[in-house]
Design an enzyme around this catalytic site. Structure first.
Site, PDB file in Angstrom:
ATOM      1  N   TRP A 327       0.831  -1.208   0.000  1.00 48.12           N
ATOM      2  CA  TRP A 327       0.000   0.000   0.000  1.00 48.12           C
ATOM      3  C   TRP A 327       0.864   1.255   0.000  1.00 48.12           C
ATOM      4  CZ3 TRP A 327      -0.293   4.150   3.304  1.00 48.12           C
ATOM      5  CH2 TRP A 327      -1.383   5.001   3.152  1.00 48.12           C
ATOM      6  N   HIS A 328       2.021   1.179   0.660  1.00 47.03           N
ATOM      7  CA  HIS A 328       2.866   2.366   0.795  1.00 47.03           C
ATOM      8  C   HIS A 328       3.549   2.763  -0.506  1.00 47.03           C
ATOM      9  CE1 HIS A 328       2.435   1.663   5.138  1.00 47.03           C
ATOM     10  NE2 HIS A 328       2.742   2.945   5.260  1.00 47.03           N
ATOM     11  N   GLY A 329       3.746   1.855  -1.408  1.00 44.87           N
ATOM     12  CA  GLY A 329       4.398   2.278  -2.643  1.00 44.87           C
ATOM     13  C   GLY A 329       4.819   1.127  -3.533  1.00 44.87           C
TER      14      GLY A 329
END
Length: 483
Positions: A327-329
């Site tokens: 989700w973060h990248g």
């Protein structure tokens, strides 16, 4: 516009007075003005992506109404899938397309198979991870009959695009925010005053602590190859503090601006550096994401794997945190970060102590030795993996770790000290002490209003404002804007 910019403060001051003075008599007009402000705020970054935000909101709005209206369960499911496909599809395309293309190409190249796949010159739409998760939870909650869909389009569009939490969270749930949008709002002095305190404290965290300590962090992570291991350890500690001060500072300001408009939004941090194990840490860090993933990913997976006992719980945790990392990248470092945090849970699951460690009493001045040892141990685990989070590539991360595990770990730390880095270090200590003393409150300085006389508390406010004015670091974007 970002919260720590002059442009935003001018925008918000004008918006605040018009919102309360001109439109206070009509919730309908107030919401129309709020939605207009949300879209102006978003378009300020890049007006071209406003259509994406509005289009996604429009489809989710009609899907929500039709999911609730239809009596056919199969049709309900297909409507839900359409919403999930739209939300996740846009997220995957803009955020992960190039990552998947590059990863597949490199994997097949390793097998001497050439794939002629082209990457695209894509710009990541601001806040897409946050407003997509907000929309998905809305549809899932309707399908699970936890909420009724709103038939007021302005209310729904304002929910998705609510500008205090639009670009970096928190990920507000519909059951919290939509009822507040639907009812008439009266100006509440106490709520507004609390919001001002939150903004002041958030500004201190961001511009005094995070922006100053970032100078030392950048210096160490950029020059790690020539520095002793002791400096690299400090770099990990500094970045853990920077990331916390930056993101929690944003969250405090988001809550403060929402309070000034008459809203309460999701609390995103609860003193995570005082957690005694990794489970407590994630219950206190990025709370809106943790609770979202727990409800919509971990819990369903736990039900699927329930016959596997603790092995099933471990599988659910590992998948959950791999997705948290992703989700973060779009980088293997984020997946690695999530994987490591999933591993940290395994001893707690095997021992059966995942939720059995009590919080430290808020009336204690000092923690016990055991509590202190657990706090330091948990922080060490977080700081060790924060290196993965900060490094731009797997190669950079591995090299950073290799330099840490060297004989120079006992050497004197070396990095350039200037007024900014000294201020960052000193005010980091002030932040930690203040949060420890105020850990029993909603936020660290919440009790100033009730514990001190008027002259003392205004002295505290003016001192904080003066510190912000004198020691503000170079204006930097919030770290989580990139996610």
């Amino acid at each position: 516009m970002i919260f720590n910019s002059v442009a935003f403060f001018l925008f918000f001051i004008a918006f605040f007075f018009i919102y309360w003075l001109v439109f206070k008599q009509s919730v309908k007009l107030q919401n129309i003005f709020l939605l207009t402000g949300c879209y102006v705020f978003y378009a300020w970054w890049d007006w071209r992506f406003l259509a994406l935000l509005a289009g996604s909101s429009l489809l989710t709005y009609y899907l929500g109404i039709n999911i609730a209206k239809t009596q056919n369960e199969k049709k309900k499911t297909w409507l839900l899938y359409a919403g999930l496909l739209q939300g996740i599809g846009l997220l995957v395309f803009f955020k992960y397309y190039n990552f998947f293309v590059t990863s597949f190409t490199e994997a097949f190249s390793f097998l001497n198979i050439k794939l002629h796949l082209q990457t695209l010159q894509l710009i990541l739409p601001l806040g897409i991870s946050f407003y997509t998760f907000r929309s998905i939870s809305y549809l899932l909650d309707i399908k699970n009959e936890e909420i009724e869909p709103t038939t007021n389009g302005v209310v729904f569009f304002s929910y998705v695009a609510f500008f205090p939490s639009l670009v970096s969270g928190p990920i507000d749930r519909a059951k919290l925010l939509i009822p507040q949008l639907e009812k008439k709002r009266e100006f509440n002095y106490n709520l507004a005053a609390d919001g001002m305190r939150r903004i002041l404290w958030g500004m201190f965290k961001k511009v005094v602590v995070a922006d100053n300590i970032a100078i030392a962090t950048d210096q160490i992570f950029d020059g790690y190859a020539t520095m002793p291991a002791s400096s690299l350890v400090l770099g990990a500690i500094f970045y853990a503090i920077q990331l916390y001060a930056d993101f929690s500072g944003y969250s405090e300001m988001a809550m403060g601006f929402a309070n000034l408009l008459g809203f309460n939004i999701t609390k995103n941090f609860n003193y995570p550096f005082f957690a005694q194990n990794i489970a407590q840490f994630w219950q206190r860090w990025h709370i809106s994401l943790t609770s979202w993933m727990t409800e919509y990913v971990f819990t369903p997976l736990s039900f699927i794997f329930r016959r596997k006992g603790k092995t099933g719980v471990i599988l659910a945790i590992m998948i959950n945190f791999l997705l948290v990392g992703l989700w973060h990248g779009s980088n293997w470092t984020f997946i690695w970060f999530g994987f490591m945090h999933g591993l940290y849970f395994i001893p707690l699951i095997l021992k059966g102590t995942i939720n059995k460690t009590p919080d430290i009493s808020t009336i204690k001045t000092f923690p016990s030795f055991t509590e202190f040892r657990k706090i330091v141990g948990t922080f060490a685990l977080v700081a060790a993996t924060i290196i993965i989070f900060r490094c731009g590539s797997v190669t950079h991360t591995l090299q950073y770790y290799r330099h840490i595990f060297s004989a120079s770990i006992m050497s004197k730390p070396v990095f350039t000290l200037n007024m900014n880095t000294i201020a960052g270090i000193i005010f980091s200590v002030v932040l930690i002490i203040t949060e420890w003393l105020g850990r029993g409150q909603d936020y660290a300085i919440a009790g100033v209003n009730t514990r001190f006389s008027k002259p003392v508390r205004w002295t505290i406010y003016y001192t904080l404002a003066l510190i912000i004015f004198l020691f503000a670091g170079k204006e930097q974007q919030f770290i989580y804007l990139q996610f």
